[in-house]
Design an enzyme around this catalytic site. Structure first.
Site, mmCIF file in Angstrom:
data_model
loop_
_atom_site.group_PDB
_atom_site.id
_atom_site.type_symbol
_atom_site.label_atom_id
_atom_site.label_comp_id
_atom_site.label_asym_id
_atom_site.label_seq_id
_atom_site.Cartn_x
_atom_site.Cartn_y
_atom_site.Cartn_z
ATOM 1 N N SER A 147 -9.672 1.996 2.963
ATOM 2 C CA SER A 147 -8.828 2.763 2.059
ATOM 3 C C SER A 147 -7.831 1.914 1.266
ATOM 4 O O SER A 147 -7.208 2.402 0.325
ATOM 5 C CB SER A 147 -8.060 3.811 2.868
ATOM 6 O OG SER A 147 -7.202 3.185 3.821
ATOM 7 N N LYS A 201 0.839 -1.202 0.000
ATOM 8 C CA LYS A 201 0.000 0.000 0.000
ATOM 9 C C LYS A 201 0.872 1.248 0.000
ATOM 10 O O LYS A 201 1.916 1.292 0.653
ATOM 11 C CB LYS A 201 -0.921 -0.025 1.224
ATOM 12 C CG LYS A 201 -1.966 1.086 1.252
ATOM 13 C CD LYS A 201 -2.875 0.935 2.460
ATOM 14 C CE LYS A 201 -3.929 2.029 2.531
ATOM 15 N NZ LYS A 201 -4.813 1.885 3.712
ATOM 16 N N SER A 231 -9.962 -0.479 7.059
ATOM 17 C CA SER A 231 -9.395 -0.273 5.720
ATOM 18 C C SER A 231 -8.730 -1.490 5.100
ATOM 19 O O SER A 231 -8.369 -1.459 3.925
ATOM 20 C CB SER A 231 -8.401 0.892 5.749
ATOM 21 O OG SER A 231 -9.081 2.111 5.884
#
Length: 488
Positions: free
Chosen positions: A152, A77, A176
């Site tokens: 996210s 990420k 997330s």
């Protein structure tokens, strides 16, 4: 030939037997990324040159037969620091930022000869639940490209679900990892707070953030957690408690296990078909020998309100460091220092980030601190106590990961409150610092449904045991979207 249907253990056997090389596996992974990227938009950066260079070095010294992850590609990420690889947090503010250090989780992966293949798309500074607030692109759900992937960590989830990579890292502040895992039909774990070092994670809510793994199966998820979990002197919140092998209980039966099903997790706001899926899963656990009983978590209904006060307050403090002076974006129309600050932050941050900074600054301001931030902290304690009471009698908590399946692109991104409420089932876990996993549990309207299992602190191995037992008698994890090569 694509290798994306092979498990990590199968890939390891091929590498050890020299039927494939780390370079060949990396090249094929890069091809899988490129062939699917236009459809899903999982990546901000694909580090092709660096990945191939690393793979060649691994081939030169040889695959370590005792190291399961040797030569295995990993997507990361884009809020997790990677030395000399762009780390943008999906923000204009950091559009050109190349860190000079690796996050501890990334360093741990490198120490096991894993290959960082690229950086995945996300909501800007991890603030969002749909991966639509990214400065760069909107990621699309692997199963239906008109739906959101969740957020996210949407890019990390779709990268695994679409067959671009086998493993990825995300971060979870209020759901997330688990929410996008649910929306994309993969396995995502938020570890106990402090299990994985936050050093090198671009901070959002410091008392809530935790890095965790995505994988297609429970065992592979646990195998990746084995790599990234570690105590770390660079992170003051790093926990000394460690499980030697998070896969140690996988394969054991769950006879006698006591599982709690909170009535609040099946109440108002939960899609009826999601509720049916969870109740069917509860019966499956009972068939496996576990006891499932209804309980109450009475203060969980305050979780969303508490979270958005605490998380936004911590964000308003953490994001003060982005001022246009030291690194990242700087507005070029400023005439003095004050204008550098104002113009840089106004132009560099997106609307959702600015909204949360303003909310957090208000909650911390003189005259409102006691009414908002202090009170939120007190209610957080009540939420923690609710969990403690349940875990005094039960091993795990069972429930849906999300109240609905993936929603449409551009449907909630202009309605912040509706977007926030989508995290109502995952947020309490972060507030209490507990481990939680989302595993595939069925489909509604052709879209994956996630089942959430929550445990007391440092019981990831028990969560994996129960999750793997469910996975072994279902086939939801084996079903794949068309983009992966499936028929859905």
């Amino acid at each position: 030939m694509s290798f994306n249907h092979k498990t990590i253990e199968e890939l390891h056997d091929l590498l050890v037997a020299k039927e494939i090389s780390a370079t060949e596996l990396t090249q094929k992974t890069l091809e899988d990324i490129k062939s699917r990227e236009e459809a899903v938009g999982s990546f901000i950066t694909v580090s092709e040159e660096a990945a191939l260079k690393q793979a060649a070095a691994i081939d030169a010294k040889g695959i370590d037969a005792d190291n399961l992850m040797s030569g295995i590609p990993l997507a990361v990420k884009d809020n997790i620091s990677t030395k000399s690889i762009l780390t943008t947090a999906a923000s204009k503010m950091l559009y050109n930022y190349e860190p000079i250090f690796d996050a501890t989780s990334v360093a741990n992966a490198y120490a096991k000869d894993m290959i960082v293949i690229g950086k995945t798309n996300m909501d800007e500074f991890a603030m969002g639940g749909s991966t639509e607030t990214s400065y760069f692109k909107k990621t699309k759900n692997a199963w239906d490209h008109t739906k959101v992937p969740g957020g996210s960590s949407g890019g990390s989830a779709t990268a695994v679900a679409s067959g671009q990579v086998r493993l990825s890292l995300g971060s979870d502040t209020g759901g997330s990892i688990r929410q996008p895992a649910a929306f994309n039909g993969v396995v995502g774990l938020k570890p106990t707070y402090g299990t994985v070092s936050r050093y090198g994670l671009i901070a959002f809510g410091s008392s809530l953030d935790q890095i965790g793994p995505f994988a297609p199966t429970v065992k592979e998820n646990a195998q990746l957690l084995n790599v990234i979990a570690s105590s770390d002197v660079k992170d003051a919140t790093s926990a000394p408690v460690r499980i030697a092998d998070y896969t140690s209980k996988i394969g054991r039966d769950i006879k006698g296990m006591k599982i709690a099903l909170p009535k609040e997790y099946l109440g108002e706001g939960i899609d009826p078909e999601i509720k049916e899926t969870v109740l069917a899963a509860a019966k499956q656990f009972e068939a496996l020998g576990a006891t499932v009983e209804e309980v109450s978590l009475p203060h969980s209904k305050y979780g969303v309100a508490v979270y958005y006060i605490i998380a936004s307050s911590e964000a308003s403090s953490n994001l003060q460091r982005f001022d246009g002076i030291r690194y990242g974006f700087r507005a070029d129309d400023a005439k003095n220092l004050d204008e550098i600050y104002v113009n840089t932050r106004s132009q560099g941050f997106g609307d959702e980030v600015k909204r949360r900074i303003m909310l957090g600054t208000f909650s911390l301001s003189s005259g409102y601190y006691d009414a908002y931030f202090k009170k939120a902290g007190q209610v957080r304690t009540l939420i923690i106590e609710d969990f403690d009471k349940v875990f005094a009698d039960y091993d795990l908590i069972l429930g849906p990961t999300t109240p609905t399946v993936a929603f449409g692109l551009d449907t909630l991104n202009h309605d912040p409150v509706a977007m926030y409420l989508a995290d109502l089932l995952t947020i309490p876990v972060n507030l209490a610092g507990l481990p939680g996993i989302s595993i595939p549990a069925g489909f509604v309207d052709g879209l994956p449904v996630g089942l959430q299992l929550i445990g007391p602190k440092y019981t990831e191995e028990t969560i994996y045991q129960a999750a793997a037992a469910f996975e072994a008698v279902t086939d939801y994890h084996k079903q794949q979207p068309i983009i992966f090569g499936g028929d859905k």
